[in-house]
Design a protein around this motif. Structure first.
Motif, PDB file in Angstrom:
ATOM      1  N   MET A   1      -1.625  40.278   2.768  1.00  0.00           N
ATOM      2  CA  MET A   1      -2.293  41.221   1.950  1.00  0.00           C
ATOM      3  C   MET A   1      -2.243  40.796   0.363  1.00  0.00           C
ATOM      4  O   MET A   1      -1.153  40.647   0.124  1.00  0.00           O
ATOM      5  CB  MET A   1      -1.935  42.696   2.328  1.00  0.00           C
ATOM      6  CG  MET A   1      -2.386  43.184   3.468  1.00  0.00           C
ATOM      7  SD  MET A   1      -4.074  43.179   3.797  1.00  0.00           S
ATOM      8  CE  MET A   1      -4.621  44.265   2.473  1.00  0.00           C
ATOM      9  N   ALA A   2      -3.352  41.333  -0.299  1.00  0.00           N
ATOM     10  CA  ALA A   2      -3.062  40.896  -1.640  1.00  0.00           C
ATOM     11  C   ALA A   2      -2.494  41.993  -2.348  1.00  0.00           C
ATOM     12  O   ALA A   2      -2.654  43.047  -2.006  1.00  0.00           O
ATOM     13  CB  ALA A   2      -4.603  40.814  -2.085  1.00  0.00           C
ATOM     14  N   ASN A   3      -1.405  41.825  -2.947  1.00  0.00           N
ATOM     15  CA  ASN A   3      -0.980  42.876  -3.924  1.00  0.00           C
ATOM     16  C   ASN A   3      -0.282  42.313  -5.323  1.00  0.00           C
ATOM     17  O   ASN A   3      -0.095  41.006  -5.371  1.00  0.00           O
ATOM     18  CB  ASN A   3       0.340  43.381  -3.177  1.00  0.00           C
ATOM     19  CG  ASN A   3       1.396  42.457  -3.101  1.00  0.00           C
ATOM     20  OD1 ASN A   3       2.016  41.902  -3.863  1.00  0.00           O
ATOM     21  ND2 ASN A   3       1.712  42.230  -1.687  1.00  0.00           N
ATOM     22  N   PRO A   4      -0.331  42.945  -6.280  1.00  0.00           N
ATOM     23  CA  PRO A   4       0.074  42.507  -7.617  1.00  0.00           C
ATOM     24  C   PRO A   4       1.121  41.846  -7.570  1.00  0.00           C
ATOM     25  O   PRO A   4       1.201  40.794  -8.353  1.00  0.00           O
ATOM     26  CB  PRO A   4      -0.129  43.513  -8.489  1.00  0.00           C
ATOM     27  CG  PRO A   4      -0.871  45.024  -7.481  1.00  0.00           C
ATOM     28  CD  PRO A   4      -0.444  44.472  -6.212  1.00  0.00           C
ATOM     29  N   SER A   7       0.585  38.044  -6.543  1.00  0.00           N
ATOM     30  CA  SER A   7      -0.012  37.384  -7.372  1.00  0.00           C
ATOM     31  C   SER A   7       0.902  36.829  -8.515  1.00  0.00           C
ATOM     32  O   SER A   7       0.862  35.823  -9.104  1.00  0.00           O
ATOM     33  CB  SER A   7      -1.334  38.288  -7.995  1.00  0.00           C
ATOM     34  OG  SER A   7      -2.163  38.457  -6.701  1.00  0.00           O
ATOM     35  N   GLY A 200      -6.354  45.242 -10.736  1.00  0.00           N
ATOM     36  CA  GLY A 200      -5.313  45.479  -9.729  1.00  0.00           C
ATOM     37  C   GLY A 200      -5.676  45.456  -8.400  1.00  0.00           C
ATOM     38  O   GLY A 200      -7.270  45.308  -7.957  1.00  0.00           O
ATOM     39  N   TYR A 201      -4.875  45.935  -7.341  1.00  0.00           N
ATOM     40  CA  TYR A 201      -5.512  46.045  -6.029  1.00  0.00           C
ATOM     41  C   TYR A 201      -6.546  46.999  -5.874  1.00  0.00           C
ATOM     42  O   TYR A 201      -6.574  47.995  -6.209  1.00  0.00           O
ATOM     43  CB  TYR A 201      -4.150  46.500  -5.212  1.00  0.00           C
ATOM     44  CG  TYR A 201      -4.518  46.836  -3.836  1.00  0.00           C
ATOM     45  CD1 TYR A 201      -4.657  45.651  -2.916  1.00  0.00           C
ATOM     46  CD2 TYR A 201      -4.507  47.784  -3.158  1.00  0.00           C
ATOM     47  CE1 TYR A 201      -5.122  45.641  -1.507  1.00  0.00           C
ATOM     48  CE2 TYR A 201      -4.672  48.209  -1.734  1.00  0.00           C
ATOM     49  CZ  TYR A 201      -5.149  47.261  -1.046  1.00  0.00           C
ATOM     50  OH  TYR A 201      -5.270  47.185   0.301  1.00  0.00           O
ATOM     51  N   LYS A 202      -7.506  46.461  -5.241  1.00  0.00           N
ATOM     52  CA  LYS A 202      -9.080  47.098  -4.928  1.00  0.00           C
ATOM     53  C   LYS A 202      -9.580  47.594  -6.547  1.00  0.00           C
ATOM     54  O   LYS A 202     -10.334  48.654  -6.026  1.00  0.00           O
ATOM     55  CB  LYS A 202      -8.859  48.253  -3.967  1.00  0.00           C
ATOM     56  CG  LYS A 202      -8.615  47.784  -2.483  1.00  0.00           C
ATOM     57  CD  LYS A 202      -8.567  48.916  -1.538  1.00  0.00           C
ATOM     58  CE  LYS A 202      -8.641  48.423  -0.154  1.00  0.00           C
ATOM     59  NZ  LYS A 202      -8.656  49.674   0.644  1.00  0.00           N
ATOM     60  N   ARG A 234      -6.866  33.857  -1.711  1.00  0.00           N
ATOM     61  CA  ARG A 234      -7.841  34.755  -1.304  1.00  0.00           C
ATOM     62  C   ARG A 234      -8.344  34.456  -0.157  1.00  0.00           C
ATOM     63  O   ARG A 234      -9.029  35.457   0.652  1.00  0.00           O
ATOM     64  CB  ARG A 234      -8.834  35.169  -2.652  1.00  0.00           C
ATOM     65  CG  ARG A 234      -9.771  34.192  -2.943  1.00  0.00           C
ATOM     66  CD  ARG A 234     -11.219  34.781  -3.480  1.00  0.00           C
ATOM     67  NE  ARG A 234     -11.898  33.612  -4.146  1.00  0.00           N
ATOM     68  CZ  ARG A 234     -12.746  32.999  -3.297  1.00  0.00           C
ATOM     69  NH1 ARG A 234     -12.580  33.050  -2.176  1.00  0.00           N
ATOM     70  NH2 ARG A 234     -13.354  31.825  -3.833  1.00  0.00           N
ATOM     71  N   VAL A 237      -6.847  36.350   2.208  1.00  0.00           N
ATOM     72  CA  VAL A 237      -7.124  37.889   2.213  1.00  0.00           C
ATOM     73  C   VAL A 237      -8.416  38.236   2.898  1.00  0.00           C
ATOM     74  O   VAL A 237      -8.553  39.446   3.433  1.00  0.00           O
ATOM     75  CB  VAL A 237      -6.876  38.153   0.635  1.00  0.00           C
ATOM     76  CG1 VAL A 237      -7.044  39.672   0.450  1.00  0.00           C
ATOM     77  CG2 VAL A 237      -5.473  37.688   0.170  1.00  0.00           C
TER      78      VAL A 237
END
Ligand code: NAG
Ligand code: NAG
Ligand code: NAG
Ligand code: NAG
Length: 240
Positions: A1-4, A7, A200-202, A234, A237
């Motif tokens: 999952m994408a999270n700060p 990144s 940020g996330y979403k 991404r 993701v």
């Protein structure tokens, strides 16, 4: 999952390994070149195929190996057609995302190859793609599914998928509306990009992300490489 956190770790990785960044950015032009001259192809480009035909009698376009290249601006030649039929390519070929840098590709011919599954990830980012032909056998149908294309023409050995549909229209409302907007990202794929003032996330955080100022001081090659990696990351993701 994408999270700060992830990144940020990715960016850190770039700061400590920037020679690799340079290699990555320098390799992009060569990538298109080597695809146009793929040595595993059984024969030269057939002169009644769609890629050859799209390049014929049109000002500014040139056949180059197995590609049709737009040479209108010779400092920036752009590959718009690629014919890899009969080039003995299989699923393994797509593992390293060889098509990622061909962002202006309009026509892609992949039939007559031992490909079993062509996923939307394999053609992610190719928003201008309006014609793709794939082998009909087994599971290989239009990448992104049938709803990702206006038309699919299935014959015994070849399936042709024509004209991408608007993924953002199909998945309307998938991006949080006040903080983000939907952007097409290739067959069956879309991205939610943060609106100005959100990050940020979403895109749930408000304010100005310090990243833009941070990257500005690092030289363009790093920025480009970071973007490339962000694109690569991404892809894992976002699967619509
Ligand atoms: C070729 O590139 C030029 C700009 O360099 C553009 O105006 C033109 O529409 C392109 N042609 C095709 C067929 O994509
Ligand atoms: C683009 O293509 C033209 C015509 O084939 C060639 O002369 C030129 O060197 C190419 N430019 C680049 C940057 O590769
Ligand atoms: C086709 O796809 C399904 C599910 O994605 C999979 O279970 C099946 O093994 C695939 N068949 C072939 C021949 O690849
Ligand atoms: C489909 O492929 C088979 C096996 O390669 C070949 O014998 C046949 O002629 C092809 N059919 C068509 C319509 O191209």
């Amino acid at each position: 999952m994408a999270n700060p956190g992830r990144s940020f770790a990715t960016l850190l990785l770039f700061f400590v390994s920037c020679q690799w960044c340079l290699l990555l950015t320098g390799g992009q032009e060569d990538n298109a070149l080597s695809l146009c001259q793929l040595s595993s192809c059984r024969s030269p480009l057939v002169d009644d195929g769609v890629v050859y035909t799209m390049c014929q009698d049109r000002h500014g376009l040139q056949v180059w190996g197995r590609c049709c290249v737009n040479v209108t601006d010779t400092t920036h030649n752009v590959t718009i057609g690629l014919d890899l039929s009969g080039c003995n390519i299989n699923d393994e070929f797509f593992k390293e995302s060889p098509l990622l840098t061909l962002t202006h590709l309009q026509t892609l011919v992949l039939d007559n190859n031992p490909i079993t599954v062509l996923s939307s990830e394999d053609v992610a980012g190719l928003t201008e793609l309006n014609y793709i032909s794939v082998p009909t056998h087994s599971n290989c149908s239009c990448p992104g599914g049938e709803e990702a294309w206006s038309q699919h023409i299935r014959t015994v050995n070849t399936t042709v998928c024509v004209e991408q549909t608007s993924t953002c229209t199909i998945y309307d409302g998938s991006c949080p509306a006040t903080s983000s907007h939907c952007v097409e990202d290739g067959p069956g794929l879309f991205l939610c990009l943060c609106n100005e003032g959100y990050y940020g996330y979403k895109c749930l955080r408000q304010g100005t992300f310090p990243m833009s100022a941070f990257l500005a001081g690092l030289g363009s090659s790093t920025v480009v490489a970071a973007v490339v990696l962000w694109v690569l990351q991404r892809r894992h993701v976002k699967t619509a």
